[in-house]
Design a protein around this motif. Structure first.
Motif, mmCIF file in Angstrom:
data_model
loop_
_atom_site.group_PDB
_atom_site.id
_atom_site.type_symbol
_atom_site.label_atom_id
_atom_site.label_comp_id
_atom_site.label_asym_id
_atom_site.label_seq_id
_atom_site.Cartn_x
_atom_site.Cartn_y
_atom_site.Cartn_z
ATOM 1 N N TYR A 151 0.850 -1.185 0.000
ATOM 2 C CA TYR A 151 0.000 0.000 0.000
ATOM 3 C C TYR A 151 0.891 1.242 0.000
ATOM 4 N N GLY A 195 -4.485 -4.067 4.124
ATOM 5 C CA GLY A 195 -5.531 -3.147 3.683
ATOM 6 C C GLY A 195 -6.166 -2.311 4.780
ATOM 7 N N GLU A 217 -5.882 1.608 4.284
ATOM 8 C CA GLU A 217 -6.727 2.162 3.222
ATOM 9 C C GLU A 217 -8.164 2.324 3.720
ATOM 10 N N ALA A 271 -3.752 0.653 -2.720
ATOM 11 C CA ALA A 271 -2.923 -0.476 -3.120
ATOM 12 C C ALA A 271 -2.118 -0.029 -4.336
#
Ligand code: SF4
Length: 84
Positions: free
Chosen positions: A3, A50, A53, A63
């Motif tokens: 990321y 993740g 995010e 990503a």
């Protein structure tokens, strides 16, 4: 895949608190004459979970495969912060 944090970062710290790898750091880096003062993700530590995010209120984290042409450079900028 890792990321990447872009210049939309407002240093909210939700991402830092939620990162299981302690991969996110604050600071500055200068690349091609431009200084970026924001959070950065260490690509050597990011485990692709993740979490960051999902929690970013600024939608500043993507990503790497989802970066657009105007934000693609932030993959290298994030990596450069950890090489200085
Ligand atoms: S994707 Fe997960 S491991 Fe990688 S920086 Fe974000 S919160 Fe940390």
């Amino acid at each position: 895949m890792v990321y990447v944090i872009t210049s939309a970062c407002a240093k909210d710290e939700l991402c830092v608190d939620g990162c299981p790898e302690e991969a996110i750091s604050s600071g500055t880096v200068t690349v091609d004459g431009t200084t970026y003062d924001q959070f950065f993700i260490d690509p050597a530590k990011c485990s692709d979970c993740g979490s960051c995010e999902a929690t970013c209120p600024e939608t500043a984290i993507f990503a790497e495969d989802d970066l657009e042409s105007d934000t693609k450079q932030f993959k290298a900028i994030n990596a450069a912060f950890f090489k200085q």
